[in-house]
Design a protein around this motif. Structure first.
Motif, PDB file in Angstrom:
ATOM      1  N   VAL A 167       0.879  -1.218  -0.053  1.00 27.68           N
ATOM      2  CA  VAL A 167       0.071   0.197  -0.107  1.00 27.68           C
ATOM      3  C   VAL A 167       0.738   1.273  -0.071  1.00 27.68           C
ATOM      4  O   VAL A 167       0.513   1.998  -0.689  1.00 27.68           O
ATOM      5  N   VAL A 168       1.871   1.299   0.895  1.00 23.31           N
ATOM      6  CA  VAL A 168       2.833   2.496   0.982  1.00 23.31           C
ATOM      7  C   VAL A 168       3.535   2.331  -0.435  1.00 23.31           C
ATOM      8  O   VAL A 168       3.518   3.688  -0.913  1.00 23.31           O
ATOM      9  N   GLN A 169       4.172   1.543  -0.806  1.00 22.79           N
ATOM     10  CA  GLN A 169       4.931   1.759  -2.372  1.00 22.79           C
ATOM     11  C   GLN A 169       4.075   2.146  -3.346  1.00 22.79           C
ATOM     12  O   GLN A 169       4.408   2.864  -4.515  1.00 22.79           O
ATOM     13  N   ARG A 170       2.772   1.629  -3.553  1.00 25.21           N
ATOM     14  CA  ARG A 170       1.758   1.869  -4.703  1.00 25.21           C
ATOM     15  C   ARG A 170       1.306   3.390  -4.502  1.00 25.21           C
ATOM     16  O   ARG A 170       1.418   3.979  -5.524  1.00 25.21           O
ATOM     17  N   HIS A 171       1.242   3.775  -3.393  1.00 19.09           N
ATOM     18  CA  HIS A 171       0.851   5.203  -3.173  1.00 19.09           C
ATOM     19  C   HIS A 171       1.830   6.168  -3.606  1.00 19.09           C
ATOM     20  O   HIS A 171       1.545   7.147  -4.384  1.00 19.09           O
ATOM     21  N   GLY A 172       3.137   5.818  -3.128  1.00 21.23           N
ATOM     22  CA  GLY A 172       4.248   6.567  -3.518  1.00 21.23           C
ATOM     23  C   GLY A 172       4.411   6.461  -4.918  1.00 21.23           C
ATOM     24  O   GLY A 172       4.460   7.655  -5.638  1.00 21.23           O
ATOM     25  N   ALA A 173       4.430   5.536  -5.429  1.00 22.65           N
ATOM     26  CA  ALA A 173       4.810   5.465  -6.890  1.00 22.65           C
ATOM     27  C   ALA A 173       3.596   5.993  -7.835  1.00 22.65           C
ATOM     28  O   ALA A 173       3.877   6.697  -8.743  1.00 22.65           O
ATOM     29  N   LEU A 174       2.389   5.646  -7.670  1.00 21.14           N
ATOM     30  CA  LEU A 174       1.195   6.164  -8.540  1.00 21.14           C
ATOM     31  C   LEU A 174       1.001   7.505  -8.413  1.00 21.14           C
ATOM     32  O   LEU A 174       1.055   8.368  -9.424  1.00 21.14           O
ATOM     33  N   TYR A 175       1.132   8.172  -7.060  1.00 27.17           N
ATOM     34  CA  TYR A 175       0.973   9.504  -6.929  1.00 27.17           C
ATOM     35  C   TYR A 175       2.163  10.341  -7.480  1.00 27.17           C
ATOM     36  O   TYR A 175       1.832  11.621  -8.030  1.00 27.17           O
ATOM     37  N   ALA A 176       3.204  10.147  -7.598  1.00 22.76           N
ATOM     38  CA  ALA A 176       4.406  10.443  -7.775  1.00 22.76           C
ATOM     39  C   ALA A 176       4.278  10.844  -9.409  1.00 22.76           C
ATOM     40  O   ALA A 176       4.305  11.799 -10.075  1.00 22.76           O
ATOM     41  N   ARG A 177       3.816   9.549 -10.183  1.00 21.07           N
ATOM     42  CA  ARG A 177       3.913   9.443 -11.464  1.00 21.07           C
ATOM     43  C   ARG A 177       2.833  10.376 -11.950  1.00 21.07           C
ATOM     44  O   ARG A 177       2.781  11.033 -13.213  1.00 21.07           O
ATOM     45  N   GLU A 178       1.772  10.304 -11.677  1.00 22.41           N
ATOM     46  CA  GLU A 178       0.471  10.869 -11.967  1.00 22.41           C
ATOM     47  C   GLU A 178       0.161  12.192 -11.553  1.00 22.41           C
ATOM     48  O   GLU A 178      -0.417  13.051 -12.467  1.00 22.41           O
ATOM     49  N   TYR A 179       0.636  12.626 -10.523  1.00 21.18           N
ATOM     50  CA  TYR A 179       0.689  13.992  -9.930  1.00 21.18           C
ATOM     51  C   TYR A 179       1.628  14.841  -9.371  1.00 21.18           C
ATOM     52  O   TYR A 179       1.682  15.822  -9.204  1.00 21.18           O
ATOM     53  N   GLY A 180       2.903  14.205  -9.596  1.00 21.12           N
ATOM     54  CA  GLY A 180       3.854  14.813  -9.045  1.00 21.12           C
ATOM     55  C   GLY A 180       4.188  14.938  -7.814  1.00 21.12           C
ATOM     56  O   GLY A 180       5.107  15.580  -7.084  1.00 21.12           O
ATOM     57  N   PHE A 181       3.548  14.083  -6.731  1.00 16.90           N
ATOM     58  CA  PHE A 181       3.698  14.228  -5.386  1.00 16.90           C
ATOM     59  C   PHE A 181       5.344  13.619  -5.187  1.00 16.90           C
ATOM     60  O   PHE A 181       5.706  12.563  -5.613  1.00 16.90           O
ATOM     61  N   ASP A 182       5.781  14.311  -4.016  1.00 17.75           N
ATOM     62  CA  ASP A 182       7.107  13.964  -3.692  1.00 17.75           C
ATOM     63  C   ASP A 182       7.169  12.920  -2.461  1.00 17.75           C
ATOM     64  O   ASP A 182       6.133  12.500  -2.065  1.00 17.75           O
ATOM     65  N   SER A 183       8.358  12.653  -1.952  1.00 14.42           N
ATOM     66  CA  SER A 183       8.497  11.521  -0.849  1.00 14.42           C
ATOM     67  C   SER A 183       7.692  11.769   0.425  1.00 14.42           C
ATOM     68  O   SER A 183       7.604  11.006   1.340  1.00 14.42           O
ATOM     69  N   ARG A 184       7.445  13.072   0.622  1.00 12.01           N
ATOM     70  CA  ARG A 184       6.857  13.294   1.775  1.00 12.01           C
ATOM     71  C   ARG A 184       5.372  12.808   1.834  1.00 12.01           C
ATOM     72  O   ARG A 184       4.849  12.508   3.125  1.00 12.01           O
ATOM     73  N   PHE A 185       4.856  12.866   0.820  1.00  7.70           N
ATOM     74  CA  PHE A 185       3.262  12.016   0.719  1.00  7.70           C
ATOM     75  C   PHE A 185       3.505  10.531   0.998  1.00  7.70           C
ATOM     76  O   PHE A 185       2.889   9.980   1.873  1.00  7.70           O
TER      77      PHE A 185
END
Length: 308
Positions: free
Chosen positions: A165-183
């Motif tokens: 869950v943590v990994q997929r949130h980080g990967a998907l939201y970085a790719r689709e919306y540009g969220f950084d590691s703080r998210f």
């Protein structure tokens, strides 16, 4: 895609084909020295699943030309494994049936195949087996006919799911919306709260389609005993448009209602249009907005609420 990229992708497919051809050599319907060829075994399989089967339908299912199909059926008939007859309803249609000997032959081939595939799978750890099967489903979805009604399961997390869950949130939201590691760090802290608190009024769900993880959601305690929080709604791109998000939100809301909460809240951002549509459809209303840039891009944070 330019010519260089195409050449690289063609090379990758050919390399995979060479590798998998070697595996198929071990996993044919019988061993390499079996008395039945793979096409013969495939015919026996089709006939044991559908008795009788018209020759024209058999040819379509196996993509056989008329001449080759005729020779193949003649060999099997000569060995006493099938019979052919004219249809009573349409004399132009020829029907094929397996004989008792044909069913016995396929049962033996099927048992051998099961043992061989089981032996291959046992060479790998459980997690590697799951990865391999997920990759097979992906290939089947892309190059074959996608199932219209894949089996959807909502279940509690198993070991390894919360890390996913943590990994997929980080990967998907970085790719689709540009969220950084703080998210991703925030998601990790929320997941940790679920992991360490054994609370009957909290729950977490993993969504699976045909055994593949495609989503998540959680219900946590809010600011007081009457308030629940909807947390960590996630939906993989492959599962979008299949009703998975609606099922997850409904499950979470009904859990909160059943466990005595009077209000449910959630926090999201305005750019997540699909998620916001799900929340609105589930009875949530937007009650608060604020500018926010804690994950990189400038965002509008939103608080949504519904009462029971």
């Amino acid at each position: 895609m330019n010519d260089t990229e195409l050449a690289e992708r063609v090379a990758a497919v050919r390399a995979f084909n060479r590798l998998y051809t070697g595996v198929i050599g071990v996993l044919d319907e019988g061993p390499a020295d079996a008395e039945y060829s793979l096409p013969e075994a495939r015919v026996l399989f089709e006939l044991t699943q559908r008795d009788p089967l018209a020759v024209t339908d058999l040819r379509k299912r196996l993509d056989l030309d008329a001449g080759y199909a005729s020779r193949l059926l003649a060999r099997l008939e000569g060995r006493g494994l099938i019979t052919r007859e004219r249809s009573d309803e349409d004399a132009r249609r020829q029907l094929v049936r397996p004989t008792a000997a044909g069913r016995d032959a396929f049962a033996l081939l099927n048992r051998r195949s099961t043992e061989q595939i089981g032996g291959l799978l046992r060479r790998f750890a459980d997690e590697d087996q799951r990865r391999m099967l997920a990759a097979m489903r992906t290939i089947g979805d892309v190059v074959g006919e996608r199932r219209r009604d894949p089996a959807l399961v909502l279940r509690p997390p198993r070991p390894g799911d919360l890390g996913w869950v943590v990994q997929r949130h980080g990967a998907l939201y970085a790719r689709e919306y540009g969220f950084d590691s703080r998210f991703e760090g925030l998601v990790a802290r929320i997941v940790a709260d679920f992991a360490v608190h054994d609370d009957a009024r909290q729950a977490f769900w993993i969504a699976e389609l045909d055994g593949e993880r495609v989503g998540s959601i959680g219900c946590a305690r809010g600011s007081d005993a009457d308030t629940a929080k909807l947390r960590l709604l996630l939906l993989e791109p492959s599962a979008r448009g299949r009703g998975v998000g609606k099922r997850l939100v409904t499950e979470c809301v009904e859990f909160a209602r059943a466990h005595g909460y009077r209000v449910m809240e959630l926090s999201t951002v305005s750019i997540l249009d699909a998620a916001r549509a799900l929340y609105r459809a589930a009875g949530f209303e937007l009650v608060e907005e604020a500018d926010f840039d804690g994950w990189g891009p400038k965002l509008t944070e939103e608080i949504w609420r519904r009462e029971f």
